[in-house]
Design a protein around this motif. Structure first.
Motif, PDB file in Angstrom:
ATOM      1  N   PHE A  76      -0.907 -11.010   0.113  1.00  0.00           N
ATOM      2  CA  PHE A  76       0.512 -10.312   0.763  1.00  0.00           C
ATOM      3  C   PHE A  76      -0.068  -9.382   1.719  1.00  0.00           C
ATOM      4  CE2 PHE A  76      -0.997  -8.486  -3.169  1.00  0.00           C
ATOM      5  CZ  PHE A  76      -1.206  -7.103  -3.189  1.00  0.00           C
ATOM      6  N   ILE A  77       0.825  -8.690   2.488  1.00  0.00           N
ATOM      7  CA  ILE A  77       0.408  -7.685   3.490  1.00  0.00           C
ATOM      8  C   ILE A  77       1.367  -6.483   3.107  1.00  0.00           C
ATOM      9  CG2 ILE A  77       0.456  -6.953   6.005  1.00  0.00           C
ATOM     10  CD1 ILE A  77      -0.171  -9.987   6.706  1.00  0.00           C
ATOM     11  N   ALA A 107      -0.312 -13.960  10.068  1.00  0.00           N
ATOM     12  CA  ALA A 107      -1.604 -13.573  10.476  1.00  0.00           C
ATOM     13  C   ALA A 107      -2.446 -13.907   9.031  1.00  0.00           C
ATOM     14  CB  ALA A 107      -1.709 -11.849  10.155  1.00  0.00           C
ATOM     15  N   GLN A 108      -3.074 -14.760   9.004  1.00  0.00           N
ATOM     16  CA  GLN A 108      -4.118 -15.222   7.777  1.00  0.00           C
ATOM     17  C   GLN A 108      -3.126 -15.920   7.095  1.00  0.00           C
ATOM     18  OE1 GLN A 108      -7.512 -15.020   7.869  1.00  0.00           O
ATOM     19  NE2 GLN A 108      -7.383 -13.724   9.796  1.00  0.00           N
ATOM     20  N   GLY A 109      -2.004 -16.595   7.484  1.00  0.00           N
ATOM     21  CA  GLY A 109      -0.975 -17.120   6.487  1.00  0.00           C
ATOM     22  C   GLY A 109       0.223 -16.363   5.917  1.00  0.00           C
ATOM     23  N   GLN A 110      -0.035 -15.220   6.416  1.00  0.00           N
ATOM     24  CA  GLN A 110       1.069 -14.250   5.893  1.00  0.00           C
ATOM     25  C   GLN A 110       1.929 -13.691   6.958  1.00  0.00           C
ATOM     26  OE1 GLN A 110       1.405 -13.913   2.611  1.00  0.00           O
ATOM     27  NE2 GLN A 110      -0.083 -15.533   2.768  1.00  0.00           N
ATOM     28  N   PRO A 111       3.114 -13.255   6.633  1.00  0.00           N
ATOM     29  CA  PRO A 111       3.986 -12.717   7.666  1.00  0.00           C
ATOM     30  C   PRO A 111       3.534 -11.090   7.994  1.00  0.00           C
ATOM     31  CG  PRO A 111       5.250 -12.784   5.896  1.00  0.00           C
ATOM     32  CD  PRO A 111       3.736 -13.490   5.504  1.00  0.00           C
ATOM     33  N   ARG A 112       3.216 -10.928   9.223  1.00  0.00           N
ATOM     34  CA  ARG A 112       2.659  -9.463   9.704  1.00  0.00           C
ATOM     35  C   ARG A 112       3.813  -8.885  10.583  1.00  0.00           C
ATOM     36  NH1 ARG A 112      -1.932  -8.009  13.588  1.00  0.00           N
ATOM     37  NH2 ARG A 112      -1.280  -5.600  13.704  1.00  0.00           N
ATOM     38  N   LEU A 113       4.379  -7.899  10.101  1.00  0.00           N
ATOM     39  CA  LEU A 113       5.429  -7.046  10.945  1.00  0.00           C
ATOM     40  C   LEU A 113       5.004  -6.520  12.228  1.00  0.00           C
ATOM     41  CD1 LEU A 113       7.415  -5.637   8.284  1.00  0.00           C
ATOM     42  CD2 LEU A 113       7.706  -7.817   9.332  1.00  0.00           C
ATOM     43  N   LEU A 121      -3.913  -6.520   4.818  1.00  0.00           N
ATOM     44  CA  LEU A 121      -3.839  -7.932   4.186  1.00  0.00           C
ATOM     45  C   LEU A 121      -4.628  -7.925   2.780  1.00  0.00           C
ATOM     46  CD1 LEU A 121      -3.377 -11.087   4.318  1.00  0.00           C
ATOM     47  CD2 LEU A 121      -5.677 -11.256   5.465  1.00  0.00           C
ATOM     48  N   CYS A 122      -3.907  -8.312   1.770  1.00  0.00           N
ATOM     49  CA  CYS A 122      -4.408  -8.088   0.192  1.00  0.00           C
ATOM     50  C   CYS A 122      -4.572  -9.477  -0.328  1.00  0.00           C
ATOM     51  CB  CYS A 122      -3.715  -7.269  -0.368  1.00  0.00           C
ATOM     52  SG  CYS A 122      -3.748  -5.466   0.350  1.00  0.00           S
ATOM     53  N   HIS A 133       8.654  -0.933 -13.746  1.00  0.00           N
ATOM     54  CA  HIS A 133       8.179  -1.572 -12.433  1.00  0.00           C
ATOM     55  C   HIS A 133       6.793  -2.521 -12.928  1.00  0.00           C
ATOM     56  CE1 HIS A 133      10.681   1.112 -10.338  1.00  0.00           C
ATOM     57  NE2 HIS A 133      10.177   0.646  -9.272  1.00  0.00           N
ATOM     58  N   SER A 134       6.336  -3.334 -12.038  1.00  0.00           N
ATOM     59  CA  SER A 134       4.861  -3.847 -12.243  1.00  0.00           C
ATOM     60  C   SER A 134       3.839  -3.117 -11.344  1.00  0.00           C
ATOM     61  CB  SER A 134       5.125  -5.280 -11.831  1.00  0.00           C
ATOM     62  OG  SER A 134       5.666  -5.879 -12.956  1.00  0.00           O
ATOM     63  N   ILE A 135       2.529  -3.010 -11.587  1.00  0.00           N
ATOM     64  CA  ILE A 135       1.651  -2.329 -10.738  1.00  0.00           C
ATOM     65  C   ILE A 135       0.717  -3.403 -10.384  1.00  0.00           C
ATOM     66  CG2 ILE A 135      -0.240  -0.823 -10.786  1.00  0.00           C
ATOM     67  CD1 ILE A 135       0.836   0.528 -13.299  1.00  0.00           C
ATOM     68  N   VAL A 136       0.959  -3.723  -9.003  1.00  0.00           N
ATOM     69  CA  VAL A 136       0.327  -4.913  -8.415  1.00  0.00           C
ATOM     70  C   VAL A 136      -1.096  -4.411  -7.640  1.00  0.00           C
ATOM     71  CG1 VAL A 136       0.220  -6.623  -6.749  1.00  0.00           C
ATOM     72  CG2 VAL A 136       2.243  -6.127  -8.061  1.00  0.00           C
ATOM     73  N   VAL A 137      -2.073  -4.601  -7.759  1.00  0.00           N
ATOM     74  CA  VAL A 137      -3.668  -4.098  -7.358  1.00  0.00           C
ATOM     75  C   VAL A 137      -3.697  -5.367  -6.411  1.00  0.00           C
ATOM     76  CG1 VAL A 137      -5.692  -3.567  -7.581  1.00  0.00           C
ATOM     77  CG2 VAL A 137      -3.948  -2.836  -9.311  1.00  0.00           C
ATOM     78  N   GLY A 138      -4.047  -4.974  -5.216  1.00  0.00           N
ATOM     79  CA  GLY A 138      -4.589  -5.725  -4.132  1.00  0.00           C
ATOM     80  C   GLY A 138      -6.000  -5.409  -3.487  1.00  0.00           C
ATOM     81  N   GLU A 139      -6.926  -6.404  -3.492  1.00  0.00           N
ATOM     82  CA  GLU A 139      -8.166  -6.113  -2.709  1.00  0.00           C
ATOM     83  C   GLU A 139      -7.868  -6.398  -1.165  1.00  0.00           C
ATOM     84  OE1 GLU A 139     -12.816  -7.474  -2.633  1.00  0.00           O
ATOM     85  OE2 GLU A 139     -11.630  -8.253  -4.315  1.00  0.00           O
ATOM     86  N   VAL A 140      -8.021  -5.365  -0.477  1.00  0.00           N
ATOM     87  CA  VAL A 140      -7.824  -5.352   0.832  1.00  0.00           C
ATOM     88  C   VAL A 140      -9.008  -6.341   1.467  1.00  0.00           C
ATOM     89  CG1 VAL A 140      -7.645  -4.054   2.987  1.00  0.00           C
ATOM     90  CG2 VAL A 140      -6.888  -3.068   0.909  1.00  0.00           C
ATOM     91  N   GLN A 141      -8.585  -7.257   2.578  1.00  0.00           N
ATOM     92  CA  GLN A 141      -9.403  -8.348   3.245  1.00  0.00           C
ATOM     93  C   GLN A 141      -9.394  -7.774   4.559  1.00  0.00           C
ATOM     94  OE1 GLN A 141     -10.486 -11.263   1.115  1.00  0.00           O
ATOM     95  NE2 GLN A 141      -9.732  -9.559  -0.222  1.00  0.00           N
ATOM     96  N   GLN A 142      -8.208  -7.419   5.029  1.00  0.00           N
ATOM     97  CA  GLN A 142      -8.371  -7.097   6.471  1.00  0.00           C
ATOM     98  C   GLN A 142      -7.236  -5.937   6.730  1.00  0.00           C
ATOM     99  OE1 GLN A 142      -7.774 -10.509   8.933  1.00  0.00           O
ATOM    100  NE2 GLN A 142      -8.677  -9.589  10.851  1.00  0.00           N
ATOM    101  N   VAL A 143      -7.572  -5.019   7.706  1.00  0.00           N
ATOM    102  CA  VAL A 143      -6.820  -4.086   8.041  1.00  0.00           C
ATOM    103  C   VAL A 143      -6.557  -4.002   9.689  1.00  0.00           C
ATOM    104  CG1 VAL A 143      -6.611  -1.519   8.161  1.00  0.00           C
ATOM    105  CG2 VAL A 143      -7.846  -2.626   6.248  1.00  0.00           C
ATOM    106  N   TRP A 144      -5.187  -3.685  10.204  1.00  0.00           N
ATOM    107  CA  TRP A 144      -4.901  -3.660  11.413  1.00  0.00           C
ATOM    108  C   TRP A 144      -4.427  -2.067  11.412  1.00  0.00           C
ATOM    109  CZ3 TRP A 144      -3.452  -7.898   8.605  1.00  0.00           C
ATOM    110  CH2 TRP A 144      -3.870  -8.921   9.042  1.00  0.00           C
TER     111      TRP A 144
END
Length: 165
Positions: A76-77, A107-113, A121-122, A133-144
């Protein structure tokens, strides 16, 4: 206004929500690609978790129809919204699969606004229960990232850092 004291619970939910609203937060829009196309969700529950490894978190509401799409997404982004992107944030707060009027690109297969201040990008690292709620943890793969002022949310309203809102 006089100070009030209460214990959070079902009967004081409105007061608790109002108290939480006194803390201004940044506004993000999280996007992912689904089998039916891109989908998005506006969220103000976003935080950095770790620099090494680079981890961030965000918290989708369990009652949202889009909850399972996001907690199940491998990637996800997370977009940090600029102060002039309130219409986009408001749009995705209610219409998550309607990208017809929104500028975006893959961007990398994900919709980037387009034109956000920052986009992370996580890859999903973990999902934890967090009450309603749920707590979603993402590892950041790329940053713009670009310079600019951010959109904030406080007391149920969007605003910016210029004194508005």
């Amino acid at each position: 206004m006089p100070e009030t004291t209460f214990t959070p619970g079902p009967e004081t939910q409105a007061a608790y929500r109002e108290a939480l609203g006194s803390f201004g937060t940044g506004v993000t829009v999280v996007t992912t690609m689904t089998p039916d196309g891109p989908t998005a969700m506006t969220a103000n529950s976003f935080a950095s978790v770790s620099l090494d490894p680079p981890l961030v978190l965000w918290c989708p509401a369990r009652a949202s129809r889009r909850h399972d799409l996001f907690t199940g997404a491998e990637q996800f982004i997370i977009h940090v919204m600029a102060q002039d992107q309130e219409p986009i944030a408001a749009h995705f707060a209610s219409r998550g699969s309607d990208f017809s009027t929104i500028a975006w690109h893959p961007a990398q297969g994900q919709p980037r606004l387009d034109l956000c201040l920052t986009a992370f990008l996580c890859r999903r690292s973990a999902v934890h229960p967090g009450g309603d709620h749920s707590i979603v943890v993402g590892e950041v793969q790329q940053v713009w990232h670009r310079d600019g002022l951010g959109l904030i949310f406080k007391r149920g309203r969007y605003g910016d850092f210029t004194g508005r809102g």
